[in-house]
Design an enzyme around this catalytic site. Structure first.
Site, PDB file in Angstrom:
ATOM      1  N   LYS A  68      -4.950   9.679   2.670  1.00  0.00           N
ATOM      2  CA  LYS A  68      -4.943   8.848   3.882  1.00  0.00           C
ATOM      3  C   LYS A  68      -5.212   9.688   5.134  1.00  0.00           C
ATOM      4  CE  LYS A  68      -0.854   7.102   2.710  1.00  0.00           C
ATOM      5  NZ  LYS A  68      -0.741   7.410   1.264  1.00  0.00           N
ATOM      6  N   ASP A 113       0.836   8.573  11.091  1.00  0.00           N
ATOM      7  CA  ASP A 113       1.334   8.641   9.719  1.00  0.00           C
ATOM      8  C   ASP A 113       2.727   8.006   9.666  1.00  0.00           C
ATOM      9  OD1 ASP A 113       1.272   9.224   7.047  1.00  0.00           O
ATOM     10  OD2 ASP A 113       1.680  11.360   7.276  1.00  0.00           O
ATOM     11  N   THR A 162       3.243   4.433   3.113  1.00  0.00           N
ATOM     12  CA  THR A 162       3.507   4.290   1.686  1.00  0.00           C
ATOM     13  C   THR A 162       4.279   3.006   1.406  1.00  0.00           C
ATOM     14  OG1 THR A 162       5.555   5.568   1.917  1.00  0.00           O
ATOM     15  CG2 THR A 162       3.564   6.789   1.313  1.00  0.00           C
TER      16      THR A 162
END
Length: 343
Positions: A68, A113, A162
């Site tokens: 990613k 992130d 995630t």
């Protein structure tokens, strides 16, 4: 206990992984695997470039270690823009986000992130920034307080997570493109290991590449970490040359078996089998039995076991499958199928 986080095949980023940055692809044409995602991104980028517009906001989700962050940098390169990198936990106050947004330039990439860990107050500032390219803030207090709007340059937010389900619906709705990254096929893993070996100037034959790729859990980050450990072993025990036998010896020494499972994976499976007759059993109970956090089991251990078909999620809890019994060399039997431990 932090064994789950620090294991050699762990998918969480470790300090040594930053040395791999120079090995990451720089352009879409250099990407290996994730073919459908790459094709969609190429169309998205090409369309934005033809209209001379910034890219739509993009969200990547899936297990850690699948690329990613790499894709965010590749998109930045393709769009000829700068990239600002941060993470959800790092943005603690609204002022932190405002400082980042006001320093962005036209066409910049803002990569977040672990975006699911943004606080509610932070998200409230991000909404107008993503939708209207504006920063709203309050000046003054009490009756004299007034709202001001500061225009921002058009930029692109790329989020990575995630845990897609933990992203609030309003934030998720502001991403024009959402892509899931899946575990890599063996053929793609072989190409990734071979490419990395060339860049690291490691002497390795095709059998050695195949052995590392098979034990890399379909995850480039894991495969690259294993390659470094096998390289170390080969340097000390085999004059730096890696073949299948040397790779097997090195990986067996690390307790990484033929399918990429390590001691912690096997402990999870054996705990469910030995203590709970193979399940069903709740994730909280499994974590307590191992002295781990439930989130650690769900994010770090479980995804690959699910991918390999070794455990199943059911409304009653987790169940170990026949495949896992056979892999562990245990006779398949489940004494109390009707009983479950949910908590």
């Amino acid at each position: 206990m932090n064994d789950t986080e620090n294991r050699v095949i762990g998918t969480q980023s470790q300090p040594e992984d930053h040395f791999d940055f120079s090995m990451r692809p720089k352009r879409m044409t250099e990407m290996i695997g994730q073919e459908k995602v790459i094709e969609n991104l190429q169309i998205l980028i090409g369309a934005a470039q033809s209209r001379q517009e910034p890219l739509e906001h993009v969200l990547f989700y899936g297990p850690p270690g699948l690329g990613k962050t790499t894709l965010a940098h590749v998109i930045s390169n393709e769009m000829d823009g700068n990239i600002k990198v941060t993470s959800g936990p790092a943005i603690e106050r609204p002022g932190d986000l405002a400082a980042i947004l006001t320093n962005l330039h036209e066409g910049d990439i803002f990569f977040i992130d672990e975006i699911h860990r943004l606080g509610h107050a932070i998200e409230e500032i991000l909404y107008p920034a993503m939708e209207d390219f504006a920063l709203d803030f309050i000046v003054g207090k009490g009756p004299s307080a007034r709202s001001l709007r500061l225009k921002l340059p058009r930029f692109t937010v790329i989020g990575a997570t995630t845990r897609l389900a933990l992203i609030t619906a309003p934030l998720r709705a502001r991403f024009g493109a959402v892509y899931r990254l899946d575990f890599y096929e063996l053929s793609a893993m072989q190409k990734i290991v071979s490419r990395a070996a060339d860049l690291l100037q490691v002497e390795i034959n095709s059998d050695g590449v195949d052995e590392i790729a098979k034990r890399g859990r379909g995850t480039p980050r894991v495969a690259l970490r294993l390659l470094r450990r096998v390289r170390d072993y080969a340097t000390v025990r085999a004059n730096g040359q890696i073949n299948r036998e040397i790779a097997q010896e090195a990986l067996d020494l690390l307790d990484v078996d033929i399918l990429g499972l390590d001691e912690i994976d096997r402990r999870v499976l054996r705990t469910i089998i030995d203590k709970y007759d193979g399940g069903p059993v709740g994730i909280t109970t499994i974590a307590a039995s191992l002295s781990e956090e439930p989130d650690t089991i769900m994010d770090v251990v479980e995804p690959y076991l699910l991918q390999m078909g070794m455990i199943e999620r059911t409304p009653q809890g987790r169940i170990v499958t026949r495949i896992a019994y056979e892999h562990l060399g245990i006779n398949f039997s489940r004494g109390n199928l009707g009983q479950s431990t949910l908590f």
